[in-house]
Motif scaffolding. Structure first.
Motif, PDB file in Angstrom:
ATOM      1  N   VAL A 172       0.723  -1.227   0.044  1.00  0.00           N
ATOM      2  CA  VAL A 172      -0.172   0.018  -0.144  1.00  0.00           C
ATOM      3  C   VAL A 172       0.921   1.190  -0.178  1.00  0.00           C
ATOM      4  CG1 VAL A 172      -1.702   1.342   1.393  1.00  0.00           C
ATOM      5  CG2 VAL A 172      -2.099  -1.066   0.921  1.00  0.00           C
ATOM      6  N   LEU A 173       1.925   1.345   0.739  1.00  0.00           N
ATOM      7  CA  LEU A 173       2.847   2.348   0.735  1.00  0.00           C
ATOM      8  C   LEU A 173       3.419   2.653  -0.582  1.00  0.00           C
ATOM      9  CD1 LEU A 173       4.433   2.252   4.457  1.00  0.00           C
ATOM     10  CD2 LEU A 173       2.774   3.984   3.540  1.00  0.00           C
ATOM     11  N   ARG A 174       4.130   1.511  -1.153  1.00  0.00           N
ATOM     12  CA  ARG A 174       4.551   1.638  -2.382  1.00  0.00           C
ATOM     13  C   ARG A 174       3.735   2.458  -3.289  1.00  0.00           C
ATOM     14  NH1 ARG A 174       5.876  -2.633  -7.048  1.00  0.00           N
ATOM     15  NH2 ARG A 174       3.435  -2.429  -6.856  1.00  0.00           N
ATOM     16  N   GLY A 175       2.460   1.837  -3.617  1.00  0.00           N
ATOM     17  CA  GLY A 175       1.240   2.410  -4.230  1.00  0.00           C
ATOM     18  C   GLY A 175       1.143   4.000  -4.253  1.00  0.00           C
ATOM     19  N   ALA A 176       1.058   4.201  -2.864  1.00  0.00           N
ATOM     20  CA  ALA A 176       0.646   5.744  -2.356  1.00  0.00           C
ATOM     21  C   ALA A 176       1.717   6.538  -2.658  1.00  0.00           C
ATOM     22  CB  ALA A 176       0.479   5.825  -0.805  1.00  0.00           C
ATOM     23  N   ILE A 177       3.154   6.012  -2.442  1.00  0.00           N
ATOM     24  CA  ILE A 177       4.335   7.024  -2.841  1.00  0.00           C
ATOM     25  C   ILE A 177       4.494   7.077  -4.360  1.00  0.00           C
ATOM     26  CG2 ILE A 177       6.654   6.911  -2.716  1.00  0.00           C
ATOM     27  CD1 ILE A 177       6.583   5.632   0.089  1.00  0.00           C
ATOM     28  N   LEU A 178       4.340   6.188  -5.079  1.00  0.00           N
ATOM     29  CA  LEU A 178       4.514   6.232  -6.570  1.00  0.00           C
ATOM     30  C   LEU A 178       3.355   7.063  -7.240  1.00  0.00           C
ATOM     31  CD1 LEU A 178       5.957   2.729  -7.491  1.00  0.00           C
ATOM     32  CD2 LEU A 178       7.139   5.078  -7.419  1.00  0.00           C
ATOM     33  N   LEU A 179       2.238   6.687  -6.753  1.00  0.00           N
ATOM     34  CA  LEU A 179       1.056   7.302  -7.496  1.00  0.00           C
ATOM     35  C   LEU A 179       0.249   8.376  -7.253  1.00  0.00           C
ATOM     36  CD1 LEU A 179      -0.414   3.713  -8.137  1.00  0.00           C
ATOM     37  CD2 LEU A 179       0.883   5.053  -9.720  1.00  0.00           C
ATOM     38  N   THR A 180       0.466   8.973  -5.815  1.00  0.00           N
ATOM     39  CA  THR A 180       0.188  10.169  -5.172  1.00  0.00           C
ATOM     40  C   THR A 180       0.530  11.352  -5.918  1.00  0.00           C
ATOM     41  OG1 THR A 180       0.361   9.191  -2.903  1.00  0.00           O
ATOM     42  CG2 THR A 180      -0.204  11.783  -3.138  1.00  0.00           C
ATOM     43  N   ARG A 181       1.353  11.435  -6.584  1.00  0.00           N
ATOM     44  CA  ARG A 181       1.751  12.715  -7.330  1.00  0.00           C
ATOM     45  C   ARG A 181       0.867  12.800  -8.842  1.00  0.00           C
ATOM     46  NH1 ARG A 181       5.771  13.513 -11.583  1.00  0.00           N
ATOM     47  NH2 ARG A 181       6.338  15.819 -11.643  1.00  0.00           N
ATOM     48  N   GLN A 182       0.491  11.776  -9.264  1.00  0.00           N
ATOM     49  CA  GLN A 182      -0.187  11.888 -10.628  1.00  0.00           C
ATOM     50  C   GLN A 182      -1.566  12.673 -10.601  1.00  0.00           C
ATOM     51  OE1 GLN A 182      -0.790   7.673 -11.920  1.00  0.00           O
ATOM     52  NE2 GLN A 182       0.643   8.002 -13.251  1.00  0.00           N
ATOM     53  N   PRO A 183      -2.421  12.388  -9.558  1.00  0.00           N
ATOM     54  CA  PRO A 183      -3.695  13.228  -9.532  1.00  0.00           C
ATOM     55  C   PRO A 183      -3.184  14.679  -9.345  1.00  0.00           C
ATOM     56  CG  PRO A 183      -3.769  11.875  -7.934  1.00  0.00           C
ATOM     57  CD  PRO A 183      -2.636  11.285  -8.666  1.00  0.00           C
ATOM     58  N   PHE A 184      -2.275  15.345  -8.439  1.00  0.00           N
ATOM     59  CA  PHE A 184      -2.144  16.513  -7.982  1.00  0.00           C
ATOM     60  C   PHE A 184      -1.539  16.998  -9.407  1.00  0.00           C
ATOM     61  CE2 PHE A 184      -2.306  14.549  -3.686  1.00  0.00           C
ATOM     62  CZ  PHE A 184      -3.470  15.287  -3.423  1.00  0.00           C
ATOM     63  N   SER A 185      -0.616  16.432 -10.095  1.00  0.00           N
ATOM     64  CA  SER A 185      -0.171  16.998 -11.380  1.00  0.00           C
ATOM     65  C   SER A 185      -1.212  17.234 -12.263  1.00  0.00           C
ATOM     66  CB  SER A 185       0.964  16.076 -11.692  1.00  0.00           C
ATOM     67  OG  SER A 185       0.384  15.031 -12.368  1.00  0.00           O
ATOM     68  N   LEU A 186      -2.116  16.567 -12.303  1.00  0.00           N
ATOM     69  CA  LEU A 186      -3.471  16.801 -13.189  1.00  0.00           C
ATOM     70  C   LEU A 186      -4.088  17.989 -13.103  1.00  0.00           C
ATOM     71  CD1 LEU A 186      -4.497  13.330 -13.800  1.00  0.00           C
ATOM     72  CD2 LEU A 186      -3.499  14.474 -15.491  1.00  0.00           C
ATOM     73  N   LEU A 187      -4.236  18.365 -11.409  1.00  0.00           N
ATOM     74  CA  LEU A 187      -5.061  19.520 -11.231  1.00  0.00           C
ATOM     75  C   LEU A 187      -4.450  20.770 -11.839  1.00  0.00           C
ATOM     76  CD1 LEU A 187      -5.726  18.406  -7.494  1.00  0.00           C
ATOM     77  CD2 LEU A 187      -7.382  18.740  -9.187  1.00  0.00           C
ATOM     78  N   LYS A 188      -3.171  21.009 -11.963  1.00  0.00           N
ATOM     79  CA  LYS A 188      -2.555  22.221 -12.242  1.00  0.00           C
ATOM     80  C   LYS A 188      -2.843  22.620 -13.783  1.00  0.00           C
ATOM     81  CE  LYS A 188       0.986  20.983  -9.255  1.00  0.00           C
ATOM     82  NZ  LYS A 188       2.718  21.160  -9.126  1.00  0.00           N
ATOM     83  N   LEU A 189      -3.129  21.733 -14.661  1.00  0.00           N
ATOM     84  CA  LEU A 189      -3.021  21.672 -15.993  1.00  0.00           C
ATOM     85  C   LEU A 189      -4.289  22.232 -16.715  1.00  0.00           C
ATOM     86  CD1 LEU A 189      -1.355  18.186 -16.510  1.00  0.00           C
ATOM     87  CD2 LEU A 189      -0.168  20.524 -16.679  1.00  0.00           C
ATOM     88  N   PRO A 190      -4.094  23.135 -17.760  1.00  0.00           N
ATOM     89  CA  PRO A 190      -5.358  23.554 -18.382  1.00  0.00           C
ATOM     90  C   PRO A 190      -5.947  22.415 -19.272  1.00  0.00           C
ATOM     91  CG  PRO A 190      -3.313  24.578 -19.469  1.00  0.00           C
ATOM     92  CD  PRO A 190      -2.979  23.640 -18.395  1.00  0.00           C
ATOM     93  N   TYR A 191      -7.183  22.091 -19.561  1.00  0.00           N
ATOM     94  CA  TYR A 191      -7.889  21.202 -20.377  1.00  0.00           C
ATOM     95  C   TYR A 191      -8.599  21.967 -21.543  1.00  0.00           C
ATOM     96  CZ  TYR A 191      -6.966  17.927 -16.642  1.00  0.00           C
ATOM     97  OH  TYR A 191      -6.132  17.119 -15.739  1.00  0.00           O
ATOM     98  N   CYS A 192      -8.385  21.332 -22.873  1.00  0.00           N
ATOM     99  CA  CYS A 192      -9.118  21.578 -23.858  1.00  0.00           C
ATOM    100  C   CYS A 192     -10.245  20.796 -24.233  1.00  0.00           C
ATOM    101  CB  CYS A 192      -8.091  21.883 -25.078  1.00  0.00           C
ATOM    102  SG  CYS A 192      -6.824  22.826 -24.901  1.00  0.00           S
ATOM    103  N   LYS A 193     -10.308  19.556 -24.181  1.00  0.00           N
ATOM    104  CA  LYS A 193     -11.164  18.767 -24.553  1.00  0.00           C
ATOM    105  C   LYS A 193     -11.911  18.159 -22.985  1.00  0.00           C
ATOM    106  CE  LYS A 193      -8.213  16.814 -27.853  1.00  0.00           C
ATOM    107  NZ  LYS A 193      -7.444  15.556 -28.492  1.00  0.00           N
ATOM    108  N   THR A 194     -13.104  17.752 -23.122  1.00  0.00           N
ATOM    109  CA  THR A 194     -13.922  17.306 -22.043  1.00  0.00           C
ATOM    110  C   THR A 194     -14.283  15.803 -21.940  1.00  0.00           C
ATOM    111  OG1 THR A 194     -15.846  18.021 -23.248  1.00  0.00           O
ATOM    112  CG2 THR A 194     -14.677  19.532 -21.437  1.00  0.00           C
ATOM    113  N   VAL A 195     -14.042  15.139 -22.997  1.00  0.00           N
ATOM    114  CA  VAL A 195     -14.510  13.670 -23.313  1.00  0.00           C
ATOM    115  C   VAL A 195     -13.226  12.987 -23.200  1.00  0.00           C
ATOM    116  CG1 VAL A 195     -15.631  11.997 -24.784  1.00  0.00           C
ATOM    117  CG2 VAL A 195     -16.407  14.560 -24.909  1.00  0.00           C
ATOM    118  N   VAL A 196     -13.357  11.750 -22.388  1.00  0.00           N
ATOM    119  CA  VAL A 196     -12.329  10.969 -22.261  1.00  0.00           C
ATOM    120  C   VAL A 196     -12.529   9.813 -23.087  1.00  0.00           C
ATOM    121  CG1 VAL A 196     -11.205   9.398 -20.641  1.00  0.00           C
ATOM    122  CG2 VAL A 196     -12.013  11.479 -19.855  1.00  0.00           C
ATOM    123  N   SER A 197     -11.609   9.437 -23.988  1.00  0.00           N
ATOM    124  CA  SER A 197     -11.962   8.463 -24.979  1.00  0.00           C
ATOM    125  C   SER A 197     -11.403   6.994 -24.637  1.00  0.00           C
ATOM    126  CB  SER A 197     -11.286   8.621 -26.279  1.00  0.00           C
ATOM    127  OG  SER A 197      -9.754   8.678 -25.994  1.00  0.00           O
TER     128      SER A 197
END
Length: 158
Positions: free
Chosen positions: A32-57
């Motif tokens: 669980v700690l390995r997953g948390a350490i490795l994958l926690t950064r991903q959602p936070f890095s997505l928060l700062k980015l501007p989005y042009c499209k709204t549909v996930v393919s």
């Protein structure tokens, strides 16, 4: 599960003394700690980015499918996502393969053919479950990125 199978086959009389509740909890927490350490950064890095499209393919909101919706250069995020996928899935797969090499070594040293077949049958369902998971995860990942472009980006950044 591969470690459990390894202990059950290679050290059957010591299974309960090796895999104590404390060891199982420790291994679970490490995973669980390995997953948390490795994958926690991903959602936070997505928060700062501007989005042009709204549909996930894609059928799920994986990191790489969300990166495709961003308007700016996402090369660092794509490289990070690619490295994470190879680190997590690749490392897990290598450790499981090593575990099964030890298991097969122990199985083929058993004295009777009946014992070998029974032991291999015990591990068969686990091997199929692993293959189904890894193959589907691999194809899900590959459909989200153009592997050639990702590898080209990595080689040009070195």
């Amino acid at each position: 599960m591969a470690f459990d199978r390894y202990v059950a086959i290679c050290n059957p009389l010591r299974h309960s003394s090796i895999l104590t509740p404390r060891v199982i909890v420790s291994l679970s927490l490490a995973i669980v700690l390995r997953g948390a350490i490795l994958l926690t950064r991903q959602p936070f890095s997505l928060l700062k980015l501007p989005y042009c499209k709204t549909v996930v393919s894609h059928t799920s909101c994986e990191f790489m499918s969300l990166i495709k919706l961003v308007c700016v250069n996402t090369r660092p995020q794509r490289i990070y996502g690619l490295l994470l996928a190879f680190l997590t899935l690749g490392l897990d797969f290598i450790l499981i393969i090593c575990s099964y090499i030890f298991i097969l070594h122990a199985v083929f040293q058993l004295p009777s053919k009946k014992a070998r077949l029974k032991t291999l049958n015990t591990c068969g369902t686990h091997v199929w479950a692993i293959l189904v998971f890894f193959i589907s995860a691999f194809f899900s990942f590959i459909t989200q990125i153009d592997l050639g472009i990702a590898l080209l980006h990595i080689s040009t950044s070195l």
